[in-house]
Write a protein that holds these residues in place. Structure first.
Motif, PDB file in Angstrom:
ATOM      1  N   UNK A  33       0.838  -1.200   0.000  1.00 16.50           N
ATOM      2  CA  UNK A  33       0.000   0.000   0.000  1.00 16.50           C
ATOM      3  C   UNK A  33       0.871   1.248   0.000  1.00 16.50           C
ATOM      4  N   UNK A  34       1.878   1.267   0.855  1.00 14.88           N
ATOM      5  CA  UNK A  34       2.760   2.431   0.962  1.00 14.88           C
ATOM      6  C   UNK A  34       3.450   2.730  -0.370  1.00 14.88           C
ATOM      7  N   UNK A  35       3.859   1.693  -1.064  1.00 13.46           N
ATOM      8  CA  UNK A  35       4.531   1.880  -2.345  1.00 13.46           C
ATOM      9  C   UNK A  35       3.624   2.601  -3.337  1.00 13.46           C
ATOM     10  N   UNK A  36       2.348   2.211  -3.374  1.00  6.37           N
ATOM     11  CA  UNK A  36       1.395   2.854  -4.277  1.00  6.37           C
ATOM     12  C   UNK A  36       1.110   4.285  -3.849  1.00  6.37           C
ATOM     13  N   UNK A  37       0.889   4.497  -2.548  1.00  2.42           N
ATOM     14  CA  UNK A  37       0.606   5.842  -2.043  1.00  2.42           C
ATOM     15  C   UNK A  37       1.768   6.780  -2.355  1.00  2.42           C
ATOM     16  N   UNK A  38       2.986   6.298  -2.176  1.00  2.00           N
ATOM     17  CA  UNK A  38       4.159   7.127  -2.468  1.00  2.00           C
ATOM     18  C   UNK A  38       4.200   7.528  -3.942  1.00  2.00           C
ATOM     19  N   UNK A  39       3.840   6.597  -4.811  1.00  2.00           N
ATOM     20  CA  UNK A  39       3.838   6.898  -6.250  1.00  2.00           C
ATOM     21  C   UNK A  39       2.755   7.917  -6.588  1.00  2.00           C
ATOM     22  N   UNK A  40       1.575   7.779  -5.963  1.00  5.79           N
ATOM     23  CA  UNK A  40       0.477   8.714  -6.209  1.00  5.79           C
ATOM     24  C   UNK A  40       0.862  10.113  -5.727  1.00  5.79           C
ATOM     25  N   UNK A  41       1.476  10.189  -4.546  1.00  2.00           N
ATOM     26  CA  UNK A  41       1.898  11.484  -4.009  1.00  2.00           C
ATOM     27  C   UNK A  41       2.900  12.145  -4.947  1.00  2.00           C
ATOM     28  N   UNK A 114      -3.782  15.933   1.470  1.00  2.00           N
ATOM     29  CA  UNK A 114      -2.891  15.690   2.598  1.00  2.00           C
ATOM     30  C   UNK A 114      -1.433  15.495   2.172  1.00  2.00           C
ATOM     31  N   UNK A 115      -1.122  15.688   0.896  1.00  2.00           N
ATOM     32  CA  UNK A 115       0.179  15.297   0.370  1.00  2.00           C
ATOM     33  C   UNK A 115       1.351  16.042   0.993  1.00  2.00           C
ATOM     34  N   UNK A 116       1.130  17.227   1.549  1.00  2.00           N
ATOM     35  CA  UNK A 116       2.222  17.982   2.153  1.00  2.00           C
ATOM     36  C   UNK A 116       2.398  17.653   3.631  1.00  2.00           C
ATOM     37  N   UNK A 117       1.630  16.699   4.121  1.00  2.00           N
ATOM     38  CA  UNK A 117       1.682  16.366   5.530  1.00  2.00           C
ATOM     39  C   UNK A 117       2.367  15.008   5.730  1.00  2.00           C
ATOM     40  N   UNK A 118       2.408  14.573   6.965  1.00  2.00           N
ATOM     41  CA  UNK A 118       3.058  13.310   7.296  1.00  2.00           C
ATOM     42  C   UNK A 118       2.043  12.174   7.309  1.00  2.00           C
ATOM     43  N   UNK A 119       2.352  11.100   6.598  1.00  2.00           N
ATOM     44  CA  UNK A 119       1.483   9.928   6.558  1.00  2.00           C
ATOM     45  C   UNK A 119       2.148   8.784   7.319  1.00  2.00           C
ATOM     46  N   UNK A 120       1.457   8.276   8.323  1.00  2.07           N
ATOM     47  CA  UNK A 120       1.978   7.165   9.112  1.00  2.07           C
ATOM     48  C   UNK A 120       1.080   5.946   8.924  1.00  2.07           C
ATOM     49  N   UNK A 135      -3.989   3.982   8.119  1.00  3.65           N
ATOM     50  CA  UNK A 135      -2.959   5.016   8.081  1.00  3.65           C
ATOM     51  C   UNK A 135      -3.513   6.305   8.671  1.00  3.65           C
ATOM     52  N   UNK A 136      -2.604   7.189   9.044  1.00  5.34           N
ATOM     53  CA  UNK A 136      -2.990   8.450   9.671  1.00  5.34           C
ATOM     54  C   UNK A 136      -2.189   9.587   9.068  1.00  5.34           C
ATOM     55  N   UNK A 137      -2.866  10.690   8.807  1.00  3.02           N
ATOM     56  CA  UNK A 137      -2.215  11.892   8.305  1.00  3.02           C
ATOM     57  C   UNK A 137      -2.181  12.910   9.431  1.00  3.02           C
ATOM     58  N   UNK A 138      -1.012  13.442   9.703  1.00  2.00           N
ATOM     59  CA  UNK A 138      -0.863  14.453  10.740  1.00  2.00           C
ATOM     60  C   UNK A 138      -0.424  15.764  10.094  1.00  2.00           C
ATOM     61  N   UNK A 139      -1.226  16.812  10.264  1.00  4.98           N
ATOM     62  CA  UNK A 139      -0.919  18.109   9.662  1.00  4.98           C
ATOM     63  C   UNK A 139       0.052  18.892  10.531  1.00  4.98           C
ATOM     64  N   UNK A 140       0.508  20.006   9.976  1.00  2.00           N
ATOM     65  CA  UNK A 140       1.438  20.868  10.717  1.00  2.00           C
ATOM     66  C   UNK A 140       0.791  21.413  11.980  1.00  2.00           C
ATOM     67  N   UNK A 141      -0.543  21.490  11.996  1.00  2.41           N
ATOM     68  CA  UNK A 141      -1.279  21.978  13.156  1.00  2.41           C
ATOM     69  C   UNK A 141      -1.642  20.847  14.122  1.00  2.41           C
ATOM     70  N   UNK A 142      -1.052  19.648  13.858  1.00  2.00           N
ATOM     71  CA  UNK A 142      -1.277  18.483  14.696  1.00  2.00           C
ATOM     72  C   UNK A 142      -2.687  17.915  14.571  1.00  2.00           C
ATOM     73  N   UNK A 143      -3.378  18.276  13.501  1.00  2.00           N
ATOM     74  CA  UNK A 143      -4.678  17.674  13.227  1.00  2.00           C
ATOM     75  C   UNK A 143      -4.449  16.307  12.601  1.00  2.00           C
ATOM     76  N   UNK A 146      -7.768  10.089   9.207  1.00  2.00           N
ATOM     77  CA  UNK A 146      -7.577   8.657   8.953  1.00  2.00           C
ATOM     78  C   UNK A 146      -7.883   8.293   7.504  1.00  2.00           C
ATOM     79  N   UNK A 147      -7.013   7.497   6.912  1.00  2.00           N
ATOM     80  CA  UNK A 147      -7.238   6.922   5.586  1.00  2.00           C
ATOM     81  C   UNK A 147      -6.928   5.430   5.693  1.00  2.00           C
ATOM     82  N   UNK A 148      -7.949   4.608   5.540  1.00  2.00           N
ATOM     83  CA  UNK A 148      -7.783   3.170   5.670  1.00  2.00           C
ATOM     84  C   UNK A 148      -8.014   2.477   4.325  1.00  2.00           C
ATOM     85  N   UNK A 149      -7.267   1.400   4.100  1.00  2.00           N
ATOM     86  CA  UNK A 149      -7.338   0.656   2.845  1.00  2.00           C
ATOM     87  C   UNK A 149      -7.849  -0.756   3.120  1.00  2.00           C
TER      88      UNK A 149
END
Length: 214
Positions: A33-41, A114-120, A135-143, A146-149
């Motif tokens: 999943x991560x490999x695909x998400x990285x390519x999309x980003x 969410x592409x400019x944020x951190x994806x865990x 997976x979880x996206x954390x913004x610069x404002x700490x928001x 959730x994105x689940x596959x």
């Protein structure tokens, strides 16, 4: 005949290889999943591909990236629900083609937000031929978002059959829209709307909402 220390070492190594056999591939659903998400980003963040003149090139790049793991046919059938039955193979093929464009851009829109944020990647759950990667996206404002596959195993490989963004399933979203249109206006009208949306998406412009058909 007495073996030299060198020949003895070689023999021991070969013996170990014979009994050990090939090392098992260390892979996981999350890694795929991560490999695909990285390519999309990479595609959605490419400044050159964001230019209106390169919209078709961007579409091809997205199709290639997302198509590596998304099962369009499975997702299209699930989104049409009970209305899938009763149509010809040719109609199914047409619907899948139109649905591909909607799904690619709807998902890309989610990632692009969410592409400019951190994806865990938090958790991987596998039950037989089905799996879920959270997976979880954390913004610069700490928001946090959730994105689940949701995946299933087909032909020996894992494929995505749904994406859940903040608790909202992309497939359920489309299924609800498609069902309302078919019940109110008929299947042919749905196809017309999907063709119109495809033309809107592939046109060199921004601001469309690929998650909404009507």
């Amino acid at each position: 005949m007495v073996l030299s220390r060198y020949h003895l070492l070689v023999a021991l190594i070969l013996l170990a290889l014979v009994y050990a056999g090939p090392a098992p591939a260390q892979t996981s659903v999350t890694a795929e999943v991560k490999q695909v998400v990285d390519r999309v980003i990479t595609v959605v963040c490419d400044k050159e591909l964001q230019q209106p003149a390169n919209e078709q090139k961007r579409q091809r790049a997205l199709k290639e990236a997302i198509g590596a793991i998304f099962d369009y046919a499975e997702m299209a059938e699930r989104s049409l629900g009970r209305h899938w039955k009763g149509h010809t193979p040719a109609e199914h093929a047409e619907f899948v083609r139109l649905f591909e464009t909607l799904l690619e851009n709807s998902y890309a829109g989610v990632i692009e937000s969410y592409s400019d944020e951190k994806i865990s990647y938090l958790q991987e759950t596998v039950e037989g031929d089905y799996a879920e990667v959270k997976s979880k996206v954390v913004t610069a404002k700490r928001e946090e978002f959730a994105i689940d596959y949701r995946l299933m195993k087909k032909g020996g490989r894992w494929v995505v059959y749904d994406v859940v963004n903040e608790g909202v399933s992309l497939i359920d979203n489309y299924k609800s829209q498609f069902n309302k249109i078919i019940l109110k206006e008929g299947y042919e009208e749905l196809i017309k709307k999907m063709k119109s949306k495809k033309e809107e998406i592939t046109a060199p412009q921004k601001g469309f909402d690929a998650a909404t058909v009507a």
